[in-house]
Design a protein around this motif. Structure first.
Motif, PDB file in Angstrom:
ATOM      1  N   TYR A  85      42.595  40.574  46.809  1.00 53.04           N
ATOM      2  CA  TYR A  85      43.452  41.779  46.815  1.00 53.04           C
ATOM      3  C   TYR A  85      43.295  42.437  48.180  1.00 53.04           C
ATOM      4  O   TYR A  85      42.187  42.819  48.571  1.00 53.04           O
ATOM      5  N   ALA A  89      44.279  45.617  50.275  1.00 51.85           N
ATOM      6  CA  ALA A  89      44.849  46.968  50.175  1.00 51.85           C
ATOM      7  C   ALA A  89      45.106  47.481  51.591  1.00 51.85           C
ATOM      8  O   ALA A  89      44.176  47.607  52.389  1.00 51.85           O
ATOM      9  N   LEU A  95      42.340  52.441  41.738  1.00 54.30           N
ATOM     10  CA  LEU A  95      41.218  51.512  41.490  1.00 54.30           C
ATOM     11  C   LEU A  95      41.246  51.001  40.052  1.00 54.30           C
ATOM     12  O   LEU A  95      40.879  49.850  39.786  1.00 54.30           O
ATOM     13  N   MET A  98      42.946  47.663  39.903  1.00 49.27           N
ATOM     14  CA  MET A  98      42.682  46.494  40.751  1.00 49.27           C
ATOM     15  C   MET A  98      41.202  46.214  41.023  1.00 49.27           C
ATOM     16  O   MET A  98      40.864  45.259  41.687  1.00 49.27           O
ATOM     17  N   LYS A  99      40.319  47.075  40.485  1.00 51.76           N
ATOM     18  CA  LYS A  99      38.921  46.921  40.916  1.00 51.76           C
ATOM     19  C   LYS A  99      38.221  45.695  40.337  1.00 51.76           C
ATOM     20  O   LYS A  99      37.148  45.336  40.786  1.00 51.76           O
ATOM     21  N   SER A 132      39.421  42.771  40.788  1.00 51.49           N
ATOM     22  CA  SER A 132      39.822  41.651  41.656  1.00 51.49           C
ATOM     23  C   SER A 132      38.555  40.975  42.189  1.00 51.49           C
ATOM     24  O   SER A 132      37.549  41.640  42.437  1.00 51.49           O
ATOM     25  N   THR A 182      37.871  39.346  45.153  1.00 50.43           N
ATOM     26  CA  THR A 182      37.519  39.796  46.499  1.00 50.43           C
ATOM     27  C   THR A 182      38.517  40.855  46.927  1.00 50.43           C
ATOM     28  O   THR A 182      39.728  40.647  46.830  1.00 50.43           O
ATOM     29  N   ILE A 183      37.977  41.987  47.384  1.00 46.27           N
ATOM     30  CA  ILE A 183      38.858  43.092  47.802  1.00 46.27           C
ATOM     31  C   ILE A 183      38.699  43.306  49.307  1.00 46.27           C
ATOM     32  O   ILE A 183      37.581  43.429  49.820  1.00 46.27           O
ATOM     33  N   ALA A 204      40.086  45.784  52.442  1.00 47.57           N
ATOM     34  CA  ALA A 204      40.802  47.046  52.694  1.00 47.57           C
ATOM     35  C   ALA A 204      41.052  47.207  54.184  1.00 47.57           C
ATOM     36  O   ALA A 204      40.166  46.954  55.007  1.00 47.57           O
ATOM     37  N   ALA A 210      35.515  47.837  48.399  1.00 54.26           N
ATOM     38  CA  ALA A 210      35.956  46.662  49.166  1.00 54.26           C
ATOM     39  C   ALA A 210      34.789  45.736  49.497  1.00 54.26           C
ATOM     40  O   ALA A 210      33.683  46.194  49.781  1.00 54.26           O
TER      41      ALA A 210
END
Ligand SMILES: Cc1cc2nc3c(=O)[nH]c(=O)nc-3n(C[C@H](O)[C@H](O)[C@H](O)COP(=O)(O)OP(=O)(O)OC[C@H]3O[C@@H](n4cnc5c(N)ncnc54)[C@H](O)[C@@H]3O)c2cc1C
Length: 329
Positions: free
Chosen positions: A274, A276, A286, A289-290, A292, A294-295, A297, A310
């Protein structure tokens, strides 16, 4: 001690056999919506027989594909003009008729717009409490769900004789093929209703993956500053074969349509990756999508709350960073 353990085991094995779950299939008369596969695997976790109800106008082929899902023992098919548009006012009496005949211990639907409009109606008719957005099943009567926009996790024990659940697709694996359930006719009845009439629908057409099943999502926020600037994200998404999402601020500002919104009042997603972009990371965003895997940002403000969730953060001007990434990929 040993005998007490084995008695407990026998008792719980018997209890599991007593469970029987009805899963409400979601589809468009041609293809099955993936969330039904997640609901089937949630039903399997409860133990006992799994029956799937497929209601539509011409849904025979969908029923055949449901019957092939591992763990499905029976598929009830109901074809009726009353189910055009899949309006809950028409489908609820069908579910009640099936419940009356088979006495299921659990009824499960996906926590999608379809499931969310059905479950409370069915629960009210059966005089039980619906249990929404379940993220884990501890036992046949104990379920886990998030509350306060995902900020707290609640484990609840339901005492109702029939448990009506909606499940979050991102928390249950997809049921695989390999089953051979029996396809039967659902209970018949006059399911016509004056309460609601299906008139028409306009569906957005997109070549991109659907947000809730995409492996990669590039999401943009108010930092994008205009709808035209979302082109930067579409160009990057093309390199990944990704879906594009948005924060509510971007939707409210009219940059993108509201079916792209991710969060508490939008879609709940949990892709592999993800990204952002220009999103501050408000709790309501959040919440969607939290989970996900791997985040990433990208934000010019090092204090932006999105960096707290992130895995990788880039403090940079998105108008410079995103085109650079697109060129390098
Ligand atoms: C009941 C309720 C439900 C809600 N539901 C949702 C929901 O489902 N989904 C949702 O998203 N929100 C939801 N919200 C709104 C939420 O509270 C926030 O207002 C919203 O998420 C903010 O969106 P944003 O991060 O895009 O905008 P902002 O908070 O304005 O953040 C923009 C970010 O862009 C950064 N930025 C600006 N320019 C650049 C640049 N050039 N380069 C890099 N970074 C830049 C800024 O530093 C900032 O961090 C809800 C609110 C309420 C009250």
């Amino acid at each position: 001690m040993l005998s007490r353990c084995s008695r407990t085991f026998t008792f719980s094995a018997q209890l599991r056999r007593l469970q029987s779950t009805l899963v409400i299939a979601e589809h468009n008369d041609k293809t099955l919506t993936p969330i039904t596969g997640n609901a089937v695997s949630a039903a399997q976790q409860l133990g006992g027989d799994v029956t799937v109800l497929v209601a539509g106008t011409q849904c025979g082929s969908v029923a055949e594909s449901v019957a092939k899902l591992k763990g499905v023992s029976r598929v009830l098919v109901a074809e009726n003009e009353a189910f055009k548009g899949f309006i809950p006012e028409a489908i609820t009496p069908l579910i009640l008729a099936a419940q009356n005949q088979f006495k299921f211990s659990h009824i499960i639907a996906g926590a999608s717009a379809f499931g969310k409009s059905l479950a409370p109606r069915v629960a009210a008719k059966l005089d039980v409490s619906p249990i929404s957005e379940v993220i884990a099943i501890k036992s046949a009567d104990t379920f886990v769900r998030t509350i306060y926009a995902g900020n707290a996790v609640l484990t609840l024990k339901a005492k109702d004789p029939v448990k009506i659940l909606t499940i979050r697709s991102t928390n249950f694996p997809m049921a695989t093929d390999g089953g051979s359930g029996a396809v039967e006719k659902a209970p018949e009845g006059d399911f016509k209703t004056d309460l609601a009439t299906f008139v028409s629908q306009e569906l957005t057409k997109s070549d991109r993956p659907e947000l809730t099943s995409a492996k990669v999502i590039i999401s943009g926020g108010r930092g994008l500053k205009s709808g035209d600037n979302f082109k930067l994200l579409y160009d990057l998404a093309d390199k990944f074969g990704a879906a594009v999402g948005a924060s509510r601020a971007a939707v409210d500002a009219g940059y993108v349509p509201n079916d792209l919104q991710i969060g508490q009042t939008g879609k709940i997603v949990a892709p592999e990756l993800y990204i952002a972009v220009g999103i501050s990371g408000a709790i309501q965003h959040l919440a969607g999508m939290k989970d996900s895997k791997t985040i990433v940002a990208i934000n010019k403000d090092p204090e932006a709350p999105i960096f707290q969730v992130a895995d990788y953060g880039l403090v940079a001007d998105l108008f410079k960073a995103v085109p650079e990434m697109t060129t390098k990929l």
